[in-house]
Scaffold this motif. Structure first.
Motif, PDB file in Angstrom:
ATOM      1  N   VAL A 295      -1.865  23.048   9.207  1.00  0.00           N
ATOM      2  CA  VAL A 295      -1.801  23.196   7.747  1.00  0.00           C
ATOM      3  C   VAL A 295      -1.272  21.957   7.048  1.00  0.00           C
ATOM      4  CG1 VAL A 295      -1.475  25.674   7.998  1.00  0.00           C
ATOM      5  CG2 VAL A 295       0.516  24.218   7.796  1.00  0.00           C
ATOM      6  N   GLY A 296      -0.783  20.962   7.812  1.00  0.00           N
ATOM      7  CA  GLY A 296      -0.188  19.789   7.183  1.00  0.00           C
ATOM      8  C   GLY A 296       1.322  19.922   7.110  1.00  0.00           C
ATOM      9  N   ASN A 297       1.977  18.865   6.652  1.00  0.00           N
ATOM     10  CA  ASN A 297       3.433  18.847   6.606  1.00  0.00           C
ATOM     11  C   ASN A 297       3.958  19.856   5.615  1.00  0.00           C
ATOM     12  OD1 ASN A 297       3.600  16.781   8.489  1.00  0.00           O
ATOM     13  ND2 ASN A 297       3.470  15.182   6.937  1.00  0.00           N
ATOM     14  N   PHE A 298       5.048  20.538   6.005  1.00  0.00           N
ATOM     15  CA  PHE A 298       5.720  21.442   5.096  1.00  0.00           C
ATOM     16  C   PHE A 298       6.562  20.639   4.112  1.00  0.00           C
ATOM     17  CE2 PHE A 298       5.518  24.179   9.020  1.00  0.00           C
ATOM     18  CZ  PHE A 298       4.480  24.964   8.546  1.00  0.00           C
ATOM     19  N   THR A 299       6.834  21.228   2.950  1.00  0.00           N
ATOM     20  CA  THR A 299       7.642  20.525   1.951  1.00  0.00           C
ATOM     21  C   THR A 299       9.069  20.320   2.427  1.00  0.00           C
ATOM     22  OG1 THR A 299       8.145  22.661   0.906  1.00  0.00           O
ATOM     23  CG2 THR A 299       6.281  21.427   0.042  1.00  0.00           C
ATOM     24  N   SER A 300       9.493  21.142   3.392  1.00  0.00           N
ATOM     25  CA  SER A 300      10.862  21.019   3.898  1.00  0.00           C
ATOM     26  C   SER A 300      10.980  20.041   5.053  1.00  0.00           C
ATOM     27  CB  SER A 300      11.370  22.401   4.351  1.00  0.00           C
ATOM     28  OG  SER A 300      10.536  22.915   5.380  1.00  0.00           O
ATOM     29  N   ASN A 301       9.852  19.419   5.423  1.00  0.00           N
ATOM     30  CA  ASN A 301       9.880  18.483   6.548  1.00  0.00           C
ATOM     31  C   ASN A 301      10.673  17.241   6.160  1.00  0.00           C
ATOM     32  OD1 ASN A 301       9.448  17.046   8.827  1.00  0.00           O
ATOM     33  ND2 ASN A 301       7.239  16.843   8.582  1.00  0.00           N
ATOM     34  N   LEU A 302      11.710  16.943   6.935  1.00  0.00           N
ATOM     35  CA  LEU A 302      12.600  15.831   6.604  1.00  0.00           C
ATOM     36  C   LEU A 302      12.168  14.528   7.245  1.00  0.00           C
ATOM     37  CD1 LEU A 302      16.012  17.692   6.916  1.00  0.00           C
ATOM     38  CD2 LEU A 302      14.671  17.266   4.856  1.00  0.00           C
ATOM     39  N   THR A 303      11.103  14.564   8.041  1.00  0.00           N
ATOM     40  CA  THR A 303      10.614  13.344   8.684  1.00  0.00           C
ATOM     41  C   THR A 303       9.187  13.085   8.236  1.00  0.00           C
ATOM     42  OG1 THR A 303       9.899  14.612  10.607  1.00  0.00           O
ATOM     43  CG2 THR A 303      12.121  13.655  10.685  1.00  0.00           C
ATOM     44  N   ASP A 304       9.013  13.018   6.948  1.00  0.00           N
ATOM     45  CA  ASP A 304       7.691  12.775   6.380  1.00  0.00           C
ATOM     46  C   ASP A 304       7.203  11.401   6.809  1.00  0.00           C
ATOM     47  OD1 ASP A 304       5.509  12.206   4.606  1.00  0.00           O
ATOM     48  OD2 ASP A 304       6.229  13.894   3.397  1.00  0.00           O
ATOM     49  N   PRO A 305       5.931  11.290   7.258  1.00  0.00           N
ATOM     50  CA  PRO A 305       5.403   9.977   7.644  1.00  0.00           C
ATOM     51  C   PRO A 305       5.467   8.953   6.526  1.00  0.00           C
ATOM     52  CG  PRO A 305       3.940  11.740   8.399  1.00  0.00           C
ATOM     53  CD  PRO A 305       4.993  12.370   7.534  1.00  0.00           C
ATOM     54  N   ASP A 306       5.478   9.405   5.264  1.00  0.00           N
ATOM     55  CA  ASP A 306       5.564   8.470   4.147  1.00  0.00           C
ATOM     56  C   ASP A 306       6.886   7.709   4.150  1.00  0.00           C
ATOM     57  OD1 ASP A 306       3.071   9.196   3.327  1.00  0.00           O
ATOM     58  OD2 ASP A 306       3.761  10.665   1.867  1.00  0.00           O
ATOM     59  N   ASP A 307       7.915   8.250   4.817  1.00  0.00           N
ATOM     60  CA  ASP A 307       9.201   7.562   4.919  1.00  0.00           C
ATOM     61  C   ASP A 307       9.169   6.474   5.987  1.00  0.00           C
ATOM     62  OD1 ASP A 307      10.174   9.260   2.977  1.00  0.00           O
ATOM     63  OD2 ASP A 307      10.959  10.702   4.421  1.00  0.00           O
ATOM     64  N   GLU A 308       8.066   6.395   6.730  1.00  0.00           N
ATOM     65  CA  GLU A 308       7.946   5.395   7.793  1.00  0.00           C
ATOM     66  C   GLU A 308       6.851   4.368   7.496  1.00  0.00           C
ATOM     67  OE1 GLU A 308       9.186   8.065  11.666  1.00  0.00           O
ATOM     68  OE2 GLU A 308       7.137   8.246  10.911  1.00  0.00           O
ATOM     69  N   ILE A 309       6.066   4.608   6.468  1.00  0.00           N
ATOM     70  CA  ILE A 309       4.952   3.720   6.120  1.00  0.00           C
ATOM     71  C   ILE A 309       5.154   3.232   4.684  1.00  0.00           C
ATOM     72  CG2 ILE A 309       2.451   3.511   5.899  1.00  0.00           C
ATOM     73  CD1 ILE A 309       2.196   5.849   7.847  1.00  0.00           C
ATOM     74  N   PHE A 310       5.221   1.905   4.526  1.00  0.00           N
ATOM     75  CA  PHE A 310       5.510   1.337   3.200  1.00  0.00           C
ATOM     76  C   PHE A 310       4.388   0.368   2.805  1.00  0.00           C
ATOM     77  CE2 PHE A 310       9.404   2.235   5.523  1.00  0.00           C
ATOM     78  CZ  PHE A 310      10.080   3.069   4.638  1.00  0.00           C
ATOM     79  N   PRO A 311       3.560   0.735   1.829  1.00  0.00           N
ATOM     80  CA  PRO A 311       2.466  -0.149   1.407  1.00  0.00           C
ATOM     81  C   PRO A 311       2.982  -1.407   0.729  1.00  0.00           C
ATOM     82  CG  PRO A 311       2.641   1.756  -0.050  1.00  0.00           C
ATOM     83  CD  PRO A 311       3.598   2.000   1.077  1.00  0.00           C
ATOM     84  N   GLN A 312       2.273  -2.519   0.945  1.00  0.00           N
ATOM     85  CA  GLN A 312       2.627  -3.804   0.359  1.00  0.00           C
ATOM     86  C   GLN A 312       1.551  -4.236  -0.647  1.00  0.00           C
ATOM     87  OE1 GLN A 312       5.725  -5.160   1.527  1.00  0.00           O
ATOM     88  NE2 GLN A 312       5.676  -3.064   2.352  1.00  0.00           N
ATOM     89  N   ARG A 313       1.913  -5.196  -1.511  1.00  0.00           N
ATOM     90  CA  ARG A 313       0.991  -5.630  -2.559  1.00  0.00           C
ATOM     91  C   ARG A 313      -0.258  -6.299  -2.011  1.00  0.00           C
ATOM     92  NH1 ARG A 313       4.979  -8.263  -7.214  1.00  0.00           N
ATOM     93  NH2 ARG A 313       6.092  -6.305  -7.742  1.00  0.00           N
ATOM     94  N   ASP A 314      -0.147  -6.918  -0.844  1.00  0.00           N
ATOM     95  CA  ASP A 314      -1.304  -7.619  -0.282  1.00  0.00           C
ATOM     96  C   ASP A 314      -2.246  -6.693   0.485  1.00  0.00           C
ATOM     97  OD1 ASP A 314       0.273  -7.033   1.861  1.00  0.00           O
ATOM     98  OD2 ASP A 314       0.421  -9.086   2.632  1.00  0.00           O
ATOM     99  N   GLY A 315      -1.992  -5.384   0.431  1.00  0.00           N
ATOM    100  CA  GLY A 315      -2.851  -4.419   1.112  1.00  0.00           C
ATOM    101  C   GLY A 315      -2.408  -4.057   2.508  1.00  0.00           C
ATOM    102  N   SER A 316      -1.372  -4.724   3.004  1.00  0.00           N
ATOM    103  CA  SER A 316      -0.858  -4.407   4.332  1.00  0.00           C
ATOM    104  C   SER A 316       0.180  -3.283   4.219  1.00  0.00           C
ATOM    105  CB  SER A 316      -0.238  -5.644   4.972  1.00  0.00           C
ATOM    106  OG  SER A 316       0.890  -6.093   4.218  1.00  0.00           O
ATOM    107  N   PHE A 317       0.689  -2.868   5.383  1.00  0.00           N
ATOM    108  CA  PHE A 317       1.693  -1.805   5.433  1.00  0.00           C
ATOM    109  C   PHE A 317       2.803  -2.217   6.393  1.00  0.00           C
ATOM    110  CE2 PHE A 317      -2.330   0.133   4.373  1.00  0.00           C
ATOM    111  CZ  PHE A 317      -2.020   1.021   3.361  1.00  0.00           C
TER     112      PHE A 317
END
Length: 390
Positions: A295-317
């Motif tokens: 079903v995808g990540n729950f809202t209570s998930n404290l280890t969201d992948p977005d906290d580990e992936i940071f987009p940069q201005r040049d298109g990299s991560f």
């Protein structure tokens, strides 16, 4: 013959009269084809004979040629191409009403159909074809995935994603989604009461593994809903703590997710201790982790992948080294290899085949990875770029 067999089965279960009649005739397609072709050829030959007689009377011997070309055009346009195109495009609208006429005709002309089919079936057997053999339509997992993804107008996008994720469970093992042992949060009974209480207070989980001295010696799992029973006057009662613990539930690291989901359901468990072939603990997997794969990540998930992936201005991560490769692929719609190491750090080190003395870069399947931070033998952060879109 153009009817969707799966929809036909569905309509038949819904007691649809037309579907029931069509299904009855399709049980023996050789007889249905024989009936249709008998009528088809009977009408065409009769029309040809009548048209030839009329043309000869009107135009003499030239009428044969006139009748041949004229009747060919009439039959092709009005008896073959037009009606059969309509039937191919709208099979249900044609087949169900037609079955009202064809089914009784099948019974009336049964002796004729049977005699014709007897001869044709004998010829088919001489050619090595079994006329009674009816191949059941089966859908593979890949074909079912295509059906689900292409059903845009019938299934909401979120539901399509869930169905596809369920199909993917068979190809994923528990070690693909487990929390590795170095990130396991739990209670060490060799610590002091104050340290154990502090561990419980800081916990963001409801289930905590409990071990002695080393994580390989897990003795139980404590549910924090029972925490009130292990406190006496605000102090930790170790005897009560051990009484309230559930027995640990160990699972092999190669267990497929769909199998483990059923095991959790049958054993009424929510947390499993993942062990390798030597019996050493390699991580933890929770029921919620498997459900998130569907079903995808729950809202209570404290280890969201977005906290580990940071987009940069040049298109990299910029991605943390502990980020799961499957989470990276899911978040960025990438195709980094997942059949080896589970983390980005492990993936980089495996392809380098050594521990670099400093920052290094490499390309894996069209993705440029550059080490930004290296601590000991672990990549803490790396810059990732999709070179195929650069």
């Amino acid at each position: 013959m153009s009817l969707n067999r799966y929809r036909l089965k569905h309509l038949r279960k819904q007691q649809h009269k037309g579907a029931q009649r069509a299904s009855e005739m399709l049980e023996r397609p050789d007889r249905l084809i024989g009936l249709i072709l008998i009528g088809n050829n009977l009408v065409n030959i009769a029309a040809s004979a009548i048209a030839t007689v009329i043309a000869i009377r009107l135009y003499g011997d030239a009428g044969i040629i006139i009748a041949t070309f004229a009747l060919t055009l009439v039959i092709l346009i009005f008896a073959e191409i037009t009606p059969k195109t309509i039937a191919a495009l709208h099979p249900e609208r044609v087949a169900f009403p037609a079955s009202v006429i064809l089914l009784p005709l099948m019974k009336i002309l049964y002796p004729v159909v049977l005699s014709v089919n007897t001869v044709t079936n004998a010829l088919l057997r001489m050619l090595g074809v079994d006329p009674r053999h009816k191949q059941e339509e089966q859908v593979s997992k890949e074909e079912l995935r295509t059906i689900v993804t292409e059903a845009a107008a019938l299934i909401p996008q979120r539901h399509r994603g869930m169905l596809v994720n369920i199909l993917d469970l068979e190809g994923v093992n528990v070690d693909d989604i487990m929390v590795p042992r170095n990130e396991v949060y739990g209670i060490d009974l060799d610590e002091t009461d104050e340290e154990i209480m502090a561990c419980i207070q800081r916990s963001t989980h409801t289930l905590l593994p409990v071990w002695r001295d080393d994580i390989n010696d897990i003795v139980g799992v404590l549910h924090l809903r029972n925490i009130g029973r292990v406190l006496t006057g605000g102090e930790l009662d170790r005897d009560a703590l051990e009484r309230e613990m559930d027995k640990p539930y160990f699972i092999p690291e190669s267990t497929p997710l769909h199998t483990q989901l059923m095991n959790f359901q049958q054993k009424k468990r929510r947390l499993g201790i993942v062990v390798d072939e030597y019996g050493d603990v390699v991580g933890l997997v929770a029921l919620a982790d498997i459900l998130e794969e569907i079903v995808g990540n729950f809202t209570s998930n404290l280890t969201d992948p977005d906290d580990e992936i940071f987009p940069q201005r040049d298109g990299s991560f910029v991605i943390t080294g502990t980020a799961n490769v499957r989470d990276i692929n899911r978040s960025l719609d990438w195709t980094l290899p997942t059949d080896g190491p589970k983390t980005l750090s492990g993936l980089i080190l495996e392809h380098l085949e050594s521990f670099p003395a400093g920052n290094a870069g490499l390309t894996i399947d069209g993705y440029r990875l550059e080490i930004l931070e290296l601590e000991g033998n672990v990549v803490r952060a790396a810059r990732a770029t999709d070179t195929s879109t650069a």
